[in-house]
Design a protein around this motif. Sequence first.
Motif, PDB file in Angstrom:
ATOM      1  N   GLU A 185     -47.840 140.262 -30.125  1.00 16.42           N
ATOM      2  CA  GLU A 185     -46.684 139.376 -30.023  1.00 16.42           C
ATOM      3  C   GLU A 185     -46.791 138.585 -28.720  1.00 16.42           C
ATOM      4  O   GLU A 185     -46.974 139.163 -27.645  1.00 16.42           O
ATOM      5  N   LYS A 305     -36.774 149.078 -25.951  1.00 17.99           N
ATOM      6  CA  LYS A 305     -35.950 147.895 -26.203  1.00 17.99           C
ATOM      7  C   LYS A 305     -34.934 148.329 -27.254  1.00 17.99           C
ATOM      8  O   LYS A 305     -35.313 148.657 -28.378  1.00 17.99           O
ATOM      9  N   ARG A 342     -34.922 148.748 -21.154  1.00 16.73           N
ATOM     10  CA  ARG A 342     -34.857 147.310 -20.881  1.00 16.73           C
ATOM     11  C   ARG A 342     -33.428 146.764 -20.890  1.00 16.73           C
ATOM     12  O   ARG A 342     -32.608 147.162 -21.722  1.00 16.73           O
ATOM     13  N   ASP A 383     -34.864 134.188 -20.411  1.00 16.31           N
ATOM     14  CA  ASP A 383     -36.043 134.748 -21.062  1.00 16.31           C
ATOM     15  C   ASP A 383     -37.338 134.123 -20.566  1.00 16.31           C
ATOM     16  O   ASP A 383     -37.943 133.329 -21.273  1.00 16.31           O
ATOM     17  N   GLU A 411     -45.973 132.769 -22.620  1.00 21.45           N
ATOM     18  CA  GLU A 411     -45.212 132.379 -23.817  1.00 21.45           C
ATOM     19  C   GLU A 411     -44.542 131.016 -23.653  1.00 21.45           C
ATOM     20  O   GLU A 411     -44.596 130.176 -24.552  1.00 21.45           O
TER      21      GLU A 411
HETATM   22  C1  BDP Z   1     -38.957 137.027 -25.888  1.00 21.19           C
HETATM   23  C2  BDP Z   1     -40.015 136.922 -26.913  1.00 21.19           C
HETATM   24  C3  BDP Z   1     -39.934 137.981 -27.977  1.00 21.19           C
HETATM   25  C4  BDP Z   1     -39.785 139.335 -27.307  1.00 21.19           C
HETATM   26  C5  BDP Z   1     -38.583 139.323 -26.389  1.00 21.19           C
HETATM   27  C6  BDP Z   1     -38.458 140.601 -25.577  1.00 21.19           C
HETATM   28  O1  BDP Z   1     -39.914 135.659 -27.531  1.00 21.19           O
HETATM   29  O2  BDP Z   1     -41.081 137.899 -28.755  1.00 21.19           O
HETATM   30  O3  BDP Z   1     -39.657 140.327 -28.259  1.00 21.19           O
HETATM   31  O4  BDP Z   1     -38.717 138.309 -25.452  1.00 21.19           O
HETATM   32  O5  BDP Z   1     -38.737 140.542 -24.396  1.00 21.19           O
HETATM   33  O6  BDP Z   1     -39.457 136.363 -24.761  1.00 21.19           O
HETATM   34  O7  BDP Z   1     -38.078 141.630 -26.101  1.00 21.19           O
END
Ligand code: BDP
Length: 722
Positions: A185, A305, A342, A383, A411
């Motif tokens: 991912e 998470k 988290r 984010d 990302e």
């Molecule tokens: C975002 C991403 C996603 C992750 C999420 C996370 O787009 O893919 O799962 O954070 O940190 O940046 O859980």
Amino acid sequence: MKVNSLFFVLIFSFVTNSIQAEDGYRLWLRYDQVKDAQQLNTYREAIGGWLVEGESPTFEVIRKELQLGLSGLLGAYMPSLQSVEQDGMLLAGTPSSSPLIASLNLNAQLDTLADEGYIITQKTVNTHPTTIITAKHDVGVLYGIFHYLRLLQTHQRIDKLSIQSTPDVMHRVLNHWDNLDRTVERGYAGFSIWDWHRLPEYIAPHYIDYARANASIGINGTVLTNVNANALVLTPHYLEKAAALADVFRPFGIKVYLTARFSAPVEIGGLETADPLDPEVQQWWNEKANEIYEFIPDFGGFLVKANSEGQPGPQNYGRTHADGANMLADAVAEHGGIVMWRAFVYSEEEPEDRAKQAYNEFKPLDGAFRDNVMVQVKNGAIDFQPREPFHPLFGAMPQTPLMMEFQITQEYLGQGTHLVFLAPLFEEVLQSDTYAQGEGATVAKVIDGSLHNYQITGMAGVANIGTDRNWTGHHFGQANWYTFGRMAWDMNMSSRDIADEWIGMTFSNDEGAMRNIRTMMLNSHEAVVNYMTPLGLHHIMGAGHHYGPGPWVAEMPRADWTSVYYHQADKEGIGFDRTETGSNAVEQYFPPVARKFGEPESCPNKYLLWFHHLDWDYKMKSDNILWDEIAFHYQAGVDSVRLMQEKWNSLESEIDQERFQHVKSFLEIQEKEADWWKDACLNYFQTFSKLPIPEGVEKPEESLEYYQNLSFPFAPGIRPRW
Ligand code: BDP
């Protein structure tokens, strides 16, 4: 005969040199012979031999690394000697593994260091001037060895060494967002390096090189699996595989961690609930932890998470994050494990500005967590955007150890093909002042525990590593992995020093070349911010894959996944009002920060539109109106990439062709995409501002519709939907 064999050696070395692929696999541990003849001579004269006193798998690793490093750098095979029998020896060990080191009485000095710290010093041993590398534990010696080799790799002086080094935080952990099917991912460097199917039998050589690279920069933990977790990794079939990796990493001082899917008791345990207050559920996790520790006796613990983006969690049962974290913490506590819980949460119901939600959720839980829990907080409240102000939780939880989470994988920063050196981003965050206890309460001091006296400390980095031959896709992505390790060890290291080390080890120690590459690197973060999200704009990328610009994104399952939610552009102006007339997120900061961010006049330009909605003709300090200023920033971003290209092209004769061409072509992509960002964003925002593109800014090449119609169904790194 002599001539013949010399001839053979020459031919042989010619052939090996020319077939040595410069594919980047060796990372910063290249150990090529020191090029500068004078420097090489100095080293050859100074280093008389080496002796490692100690027996353990870590000492085996140390011997191999020294052999490899010294022989490579000095260009001559350098075997280990039996005793300190000549000047210039290198002697390594701990006071308990090495009688010679024990006799030097370094214990008092070692006691001032953290467990993994080390000392490099020079003393007379058996009448010979000797360089000593020592630590309390074997792994500290390994870190010291890597430090010493780095000195040679970067052409530093090795006389009069008096080095004492100790890590700023205890847990320096990579987070791999790797799935069991080997997709990654947000991964842009191929597939997962964990070959689950062939484990535990097949130990791929790259596992060892991965461990070496991490140990060389002090990384001591790795979370093998994605935070969007699959419970199967907790079944014996996979635990056996994870254990095989843990066996490889152990001598390098690296612990293995796994992500725990909160609903695992239901999914793989056959229970009806995963309620953390249910005794059966607690029992299940206790037994699961015992089982894991049978496979992996030094298992590090869990990363979780929960109740975020569809992941299950304690709130599904009306419980708090603390209830969930504590249950897992209790399960691993007797084994010495930790839980990294988290704080990246935002509600399904979207009640609030997303930037406020983690704080609102976690702040009231301060002090409610077990001692072996750390709350892992992303650097900013949204984010991993190209730039975010620091997360308001830093400084706000004095009774709960907060762990930093940085994203190394890019990302939101050009993904696999943009050269963006992340050290300036990390540095900016770590050196931000939270004012938690008056001036000087930097984020770094929160994270290293000194501000609130945290008993455990840590920093996590979402890895950018994959099966690409050079590990990180972009050769310069390696610098970000490197930076993460170095900054987790020493949070006050400057971006410039990190860049210099990495360039010297990876590309060149030539001053001119270093200057050019350093300039490229140090300007690259500001460049990407400018051509993507200048002046505090954020979250305006393409939907889902997050590739390329998408300021027009408006239709998503929830408003706070769209772009329009974040930029709020309308005919009056642009920006997210987070002051008291808006969401008042600014209030979550300590008053001096809140005051500064809360007024457009005092808010730093770089965060302006993060906190303020301003008119298109708002007068900036530069005297430009806001619209023009935005346009100038986009142009400046593109121009910086062109400058990077120029600098890189000037290095053609300094860098091997393979890496030179690779980076060159990626820079071409970056230039094209920087332009694309500028054009798409200016075209789109112009539909609101109705103002002309100012002089000095190149006009967009295509229409807005053109950019809006681009589609990338197979862009890499997308979240799998299972
Ligand atoms: C975002 C991403 C996603 C992750 C999420 C996370 O787009 O893919 O799962 O954070 O940190 O940046 O859980």
